[in-house]
Write a protein that holds these residues in place. Structure first.
Motif, PDB file in Angstrom:
ATOM      1  N   ARG A 117      10.279   6.425  -3.294  1.00  0.00           N
ATOM      2  CA  ARG A 117      10.737   5.463  -4.304  1.00  0.00           C
ATOM      3  C   ARG A 117      10.843   4.052  -3.738  1.00  0.00           C
ATOM      4  O   ARG A 117      10.507   3.084  -4.408  1.00  0.00           O
ATOM      5  CB  ARG A 117      12.073   5.913  -4.884  1.00  0.00           C
ATOM      6  N   ALA A 118      11.312   3.935  -2.492  1.00  0.00           N
ATOM      7  CA  ALA A 118      11.506   2.606  -1.886  1.00  0.00           C
ATOM      8  C   ALA A 118      10.176   1.881  -1.688  1.00  0.00           C
ATOM      9  O   ALA A 118      10.092   0.669  -1.885  1.00  0.00           O
ATOM     10  CB  ALA A 118      12.241   2.738  -0.556  1.00  0.00           C
ATOM     11  N   VAL A 119       9.145   2.605  -1.293  1.00  0.00           N
ATOM     12  CA  VAL A 119       7.842   1.968  -1.086  1.00  0.00           C
ATOM     13  C   VAL A 119       7.298   1.433  -2.412  1.00  0.00           C
ATOM     14  O   VAL A 119       6.703   0.358  -2.458  1.00  0.00           O
ATOM     15  CB  VAL A 119       6.846   2.937  -0.415  1.00  0.00           C
ATOM     16  N   HIS A 120       7.538   2.150  -3.486  1.00  0.00           N
ATOM     17  CA  HIS A 120       7.056   1.681  -4.791  1.00  0.00           C
ATOM     18  C   HIS A 120       7.818   0.451  -5.287  1.00  0.00           C
ATOM     19  O   HIS A 120       7.330  -0.267  -6.161  1.00  0.00           O
ATOM     20  CB  HIS A 120       7.127   2.808  -5.824  1.00  0.00           C
ATOM     21  N   VAL A 121       9.008   0.195  -4.744  1.00  0.00           N
ATOM     22  CA  VAL A 121       9.804  -0.961  -5.159  1.00  0.00           C
ATOM     23  C   VAL A 121       9.381  -2.234  -4.420  1.00  0.00           C
ATOM     24  O   VAL A 121       9.487  -3.326  -4.957  1.00  0.00           O
ATOM     25  CB  VAL A 121      11.310  -0.673  -4.927  1.00  0.00           C
ATOM     26  N   PRO A 126       5.985  -5.394   4.391  1.00  0.00           N
ATOM     27  CA  PRO A 126       5.273  -4.343   5.123  1.00  0.00           C
ATOM     28  C   PRO A 126       4.176  -3.721   4.261  1.00  0.00           C
ATOM     29  O   PRO A 126       4.096  -3.967   3.057  1.00  0.00           O
ATOM     30  CB  PRO A 126       6.378  -3.330   5.401  1.00  0.00           C
ATOM     31  N   GLY A 127       3.353  -2.906   4.885  1.00  0.00           N
ATOM     32  CA  GLY A 127       2.395  -2.100   4.136  1.00  0.00           C
ATOM     33  C   GLY A 127       1.236  -2.845   3.537  1.00  0.00           C
ATOM     34  O   GLY A 127       0.706  -2.439   2.502  1.00  0.00           O
ATOM     35  N   LEU A 128       0.810  -3.934   4.182  1.00  0.00           N
ATOM     36  CA  LEU A 128      -0.360  -4.669   3.692  1.00  0.00           C
ATOM     37  C   LEU A 128      -1.585  -4.285   4.523  1.00  0.00           C
ATOM     38  O   LEU A 128      -1.475  -3.996   5.709  1.00  0.00           O
ATOM     39  CB  LEU A 128      -0.130  -6.177   3.813  1.00  0.00           C
ATOM     40  N   ARG A 129      -2.735  -4.307   3.888  1.00  0.00           N
ATOM     41  CA  ARG A 129      -3.980  -4.127   4.639  1.00  0.00           C
ATOM     42  C   ARG A 129      -4.148  -5.336   5.556  1.00  0.00           C
ATOM     43  O   ARG A 129      -3.737  -6.453   5.204  1.00  0.00           O
ATOM     44  CB  ARG A 129      -5.173  -4.016   3.688  1.00  0.00           C
ATOM     45  N   PRO A 130      -4.721  -5.157   6.738  1.00  0.00           N
ATOM     46  CA  PRO A 130      -4.849  -6.280   7.682  1.00  0.00           C
ATOM     47  C   PRO A 130      -5.532  -7.515   7.088  1.00  0.00           C
ATOM     48  O   PRO A 130      -5.108  -8.641   7.358  1.00  0.00           O
ATOM     49  CB  PRO A 130      -5.660  -5.691   8.838  1.00  0.00           C
ATOM     50  N   ALA A 131      -6.546  -7.322   6.272  1.00  0.00           N
ATOM     51  CA  ALA A 131      -7.230  -8.476   5.667  1.00  0.00           C
ATOM     52  C   ALA A 131      -6.280  -9.223   4.728  1.00  0.00           C
ATOM     53  O   ALA A 131      -6.237 -10.457   4.728  1.00  0.00           O
ATOM     54  CB  ALA A 131      -8.475  -8.026   4.916  1.00  0.00           C
ATOM     55  N   GLU A 132      -5.505  -8.497   3.930  1.00  0.00           N
ATOM     56  CA  GLU A 132      -4.536  -9.125   3.029  1.00  0.00           C
ATOM     57  C   GLU A 132      -3.417  -9.783   3.822  1.00  0.00           C
ATOM     58  O   GLU A 132      -2.958 -10.876   3.477  1.00  0.00           O
ATOM     59  CB  GLU A 132      -3.969  -8.099   2.046  1.00  0.00           C
ATOM     60  N   ALA A 133      -2.980  -9.135   4.907  1.00  0.00           N
ATOM     61  CA  ALA A 133      -1.929  -9.721   5.750  1.00  0.00           C
ATOM     62  C   ALA A 133      -2.407 -11.029   6.374  1.00  0.00           C
ATOM     63  O   ALA A 133      -1.668 -12.018   6.404  1.00  0.00           O
ATOM     64  CB  ALA A 133      -1.508  -8.723   6.830  1.00  0.00           C
ATOM     65  N   SER A 134      -3.636 -11.058   6.847  1.00  0.00           N
ATOM     66  CA  SER A 134      -4.186 -12.287   7.434  1.00  0.00           C
ATOM     67  C   SER A 134      -4.340 -13.374   6.374  1.00  0.00           C
ATOM     68  O   SER A 134      -4.026 -14.541   6.620  1.00  0.00           O
ATOM     69  CB  SER A 134      -5.540 -12.007   8.078  1.00  0.00           C
ATOM     70  N   ARG A 135      -4.811 -12.986   5.191  1.00  0.00           N
ATOM     71  CA  ARG A 135      -4.964 -13.954   4.105  1.00  0.00           C
ATOM     72  C   ARG A 135      -3.609 -14.540   3.716  1.00  0.00           C
ATOM     73  O   ARG A 135      -3.462 -15.748   3.580  1.00  0.00           O
ATOM     74  CB  ARG A 135      -5.601 -13.286   2.883  1.00  0.00           C
ATOM     75  N   LEU A 136      -2.606 -13.668   3.593  1.00  0.00           N
ATOM     76  CA  LEU A 136      -1.270 -14.131   3.226  1.00  0.00           C
ATOM     77  C   LEU A 136      -0.690 -15.024   4.324  1.00  0.00           C
ATOM     78  O   LEU A 136      -0.114 -16.073   4.038  1.00  0.00           O
ATOM     79  CB  LEU A 136      -0.347 -12.935   2.962  1.00  0.00           C
ATOM     80  N   ARG A 137      -0.862 -14.636   5.589  1.00  0.00           N
ATOM     81  CA  ARG A 137      -0.383 -15.457   6.703  1.00  0.00           C
ATOM     82  C   ARG A 137      -1.020 -16.843   6.670  1.00  0.00           C
ATOM     83  O   ARG A 137      -0.332 -17.859   6.766  1.00  0.00           O
ATOM     84  CB  ARG A 137      -0.690 -14.779   8.039  1.00  0.00           C
ATOM     85  N   ASP A 138      -2.335 -16.892   6.520  1.00  0.00           N
ATOM     86  CA  ASP A 138      -3.041 -18.173   6.505  1.00  0.00           C
ATOM     87  C   ASP A 138      -2.608 -19.030   5.320  1.00  0.00           C
ATOM     88  O   ASP A 138      -2.399 -20.233   5.452  1.00  0.00           O
ATOM     89  CB  ASP A 138      -4.552 -17.956   6.483  1.00  0.00           C
ATOM     90  N   SER A 147       0.833  -1.201   0.000  1.00  0.00           N
ATOM     91  CA  SER A 147       0.000   0.000   0.000  1.00  0.00           C
ATOM     92  C   SER A 147       0.871   1.256   0.000  1.00  0.00           C
ATOM     93  O   SER A 147       1.879   1.328   0.713  1.00  0.00           O
ATOM     94  CB  SER A 147      -0.898   0.017   1.233  1.00  0.00           C
ATOM     95  N   THR A 148       0.463   2.250  -0.758  1.00  0.00           N
ATOM     96  CA  THR A 148       1.198   3.516  -0.763  1.00  0.00           C
ATOM     97  C   THR A 148       1.004   4.283   0.541  1.00  0.00           C
ATOM     98  O   THR A 148       1.719   5.254   0.787  1.00  0.00           O
ATOM     99  CB  THR A 148       0.773   4.394  -1.959  1.00  0.00           C
ATOM    100  N   ASP A 149       0.071   3.863   1.396  1.00  0.00           N
ATOM    101  CA  ASP A 149      -0.058   4.475   2.724  1.00  0.00           C
ATOM    102  C   ASP A 149       1.193   4.232   3.555  1.00  0.00           C
ATOM    103  O   ASP A 149       1.441   4.947   4.534  1.00  0.00           O
ATOM    104  CB  ASP A 149      -1.285   3.936   3.465  1.00  0.00           C
TER     105      ASP A 149
END
Length: 182
Positions: free
Chosen positions: A91-95, A157-169, A37-39
């Motif tokens: 720039r680093a976040v976009h990479v 880093p920078g994942l939405r919590p739902a995506e982070a949980s999905r990726l973890r699972d 996420s760009t946030d």
């Protein structure tokens, strides 16, 4: 005479890169990269602002109290370094990116020193999801992969919590399916 079939548009020219892909992008067409996420930019900028604020206040107070020119120079250098770091953060976040393949997870990051980590699902011991106060304020989380080798730990880093949980699972399930007797 025309180069294209009668009634059809001209076909686009085939562009071949002058050199093969570099070692950090060995699968440019077979991997679907997910970006963060760009946030995350705002989280990192706020961290920088807190640190830089303390440094600038200290240098400004030193300059005001002593009047020595070196404090003014240091203040200018700190401002320039902060401006450079702002550009680097954006720039680093976009990479940052990750890709899931059949047997492993790829994580890429870095500007000056580019890094591509390949973590086999079978080598994962556990997967953490964490979110500090700033990350929670921006509704973000970090997925940390732990393997037997400490140097090979990767994070996204920078994942939405739902995506982070999905990726973890998903990573946990794939790790259990492919475990090699750990």
């Amino acid at each position: 005479m025309t180069d294209h079939p009668v009634g059809g548009p001209p076909s686009p020219p085939q562009i071949t890169p002058p050199f093969p892909p570099g070692p950090l992008e060995p699968w440019p067409e077979t991997v679907r990269w997910q970006s963060v996420s760009t946030d995350l930019i705002w989280v990192e900028l706020l961290r920088l602002a807190g640190f830089l604020g303390v440094v600038l206040i200290g240098l400004a107070l030193g300059w005001a109290l002593s009047g020595h020119w070196l404090f003014g120079v240091a203040l200018g250098v700190a401002v320039l370094a902060g401006a450079w770091r702002v550009v680097a953060i954006v720039r680093a976040v976009h990479v940052w990116g990750y890709a899931q393949r059949e047997d492993d997870l790829l994580v890429r990051h870095g500007l000056l020193v580019r890094r591509l980590s390949i973590v086999p699902y079978s080598r994962m011991q556990f997967v953490d999801v964490s979110a500090g106060p700033l990350e929670r304020a921006f509704d973000l989380a970090t997925v940390q992969l732990h393997t037997a080798a400490a140097a090979s730990d990767a994070r996204v880093p920078g994942l939405r919590p739902a995506e982070a949980s999905r990726l973890r699972d998903r990573l946990t399930a794939l790790g259990e399916d492919r475990a090699e007797g750990l």
